[in-house]
Design an enzyme around this catalytic site. Structure first.
Site, PDB file in Angstrom:
ATOM      1  N   HIS A 268      -4.014   0.710   3.241  1.00  0.00           N
ATOM      2  CA  HIS A 268      -4.378  -0.172   2.046  1.00  0.00           C
ATOM      3  C   HIS A 268      -3.725  -2.059   2.033  1.00  0.00           C
ATOM      4  CE1 HIS A 268       0.570   0.044   2.152  1.00  0.00           C
ATOM      5  NE2 HIS A 268      -0.113   0.774   3.077  1.00  0.00           N
ATOM      6  N   ASP A 269      -4.033  -2.273   0.920  1.00  0.00           N
ATOM      7  CA  ASP A 269      -3.985  -3.735   0.954  1.00  0.00           C
ATOM      8  C   ASP A 269      -4.325  -4.757   2.009  1.00  0.00           C
ATOM      9  OD1 ASP A 269      -2.623  -2.993  -2.074  1.00  0.00           O
ATOM     10  OD2 ASP A 269      -1.659  -1.909  -0.541  1.00  0.00           O
TER      11      ASP A 269
ATOM     12  N   GLY B 128      -1.034  -0.503   6.426  1.00  0.00           N
ATOM     13  CA  GLY B 128      -0.667  -1.171   5.310  1.00  0.00           C
ATOM     14  C   GLY B 128      -0.510  -3.450   5.141  1.00  0.00           C
TER      15      GLY B 128
END
Length: 257
Positions: free
Chosen positions: A118-119, A136
């Protein structure tokens, strides 16, 4: 061009000349740009927006929910550019917080079993060999190469034109232009990525200057601030040194040495 055995949401936006193979599933809020190829058994979940000319091989999972325990069905995104190749069994997650984004640029190659958490933010023309994994909020800059089974800790930056050796665990930022290698989180710098830089057309003069910059940072026992003073002088005759200056100034986790 869409196999009748594929499941494509009527709310998905499919561009021109897109191939979708058998048993693939395209969810709501997915946009696939023109001239893309989606193989069999691929799952793409939204909100995901993909540009043109992307190629995704079988069993890849693209745009799935963040694995962060703070994720509770927020509307978070995956935004992908053009001409990326995603090989077998890759997993690419969306952002975590409301309106957050996992962002992938153009021309990247993700070999089999690569994980992008994520991200993350990936620029252009990076190469991820088999089983390379990002935690992340990692940033990977242009033309970086991550070898097989390499691992990157949260919030690290992998600099442009750098090279990460096989099986290396990265716990701090990797500066542009350098090679790093090592087991666990004991990664060390092993010189300038001269071969890669030559392949990308860097001149002999530029390479000499970057080698000088490398020695200033890693071989003269200088503090970061002391090194920056010398690098800023060098930048006047070698603009490419600017990437090193920016990386040093912006590093939050410290640098791999």
């Amino acid at each position: 061009m869409i196999d009748p055995r594929a499941i494509v949401s009527p709310n998905a936006k499919i561009g021109k000349n897109v191939t979708i193979g058998p048993f693939s599933i395209i969810h709501d809020d997915v946009e696939i740009g023109d001239n893309s190829w989606i193989g069999p058994h691929v799952v793409i979940k939204g909100p995901t927006k993909m540009g043109t000319g992307n190629k995704i091989y079988q069993f890849a999972s693209v745009g799935e929910d963040s694995q962060d325990k703070k994720f509770h069905e927020q509307k978070a995104y995956l935004i992908m550019g053009n001409d990326n190749v995603i090989r077998e069994c890759c997993t690419i997650n969306r952002g975590t917080a409301e309106n957050s984004v996992t962002k992938i640029g153009n021309g990247n190659l993700f070999m089999a079993y690569v994980h992008i958490a994520h991200d993350c933010e990936i620029s252009d023309n990076a190469i991820f060999a088999n089983n390379a994994s990002l935690a992340g909020h990692v940033k990977v800059e242009d033309y970086a190469i991550l070898s097989g089974f390499s691992m990157v800790h949260q919030n690290c930056v992998i600099g442009a034109h750098s090279f990460v050796g096989a099986g290396t665990g990265i716990g701090k930022d990797v500066l542009p232009y350098v090679m790093v290698s090592g087991s666990g989180h004991e990664a060390s710098v092993f010189g300038l990525n001269s071969v890669g830089l030559k392949r990308r057309g860097f001149s002999d003069e530029t390479l000499l200057n970057l080698k000088r910059a490398y020695k200033i940072i890693f071989r003269q026992n200088l503090s970061v601030n002391e090194a920056l003073v010398q690098l800023e002088v060098m930048q006047k005759e070698c603009p490419e040194v600017g990437l090193l200056i920016t990386a040093l100034k912006n590093s939050a986790r410290g640098i791999t040495r």
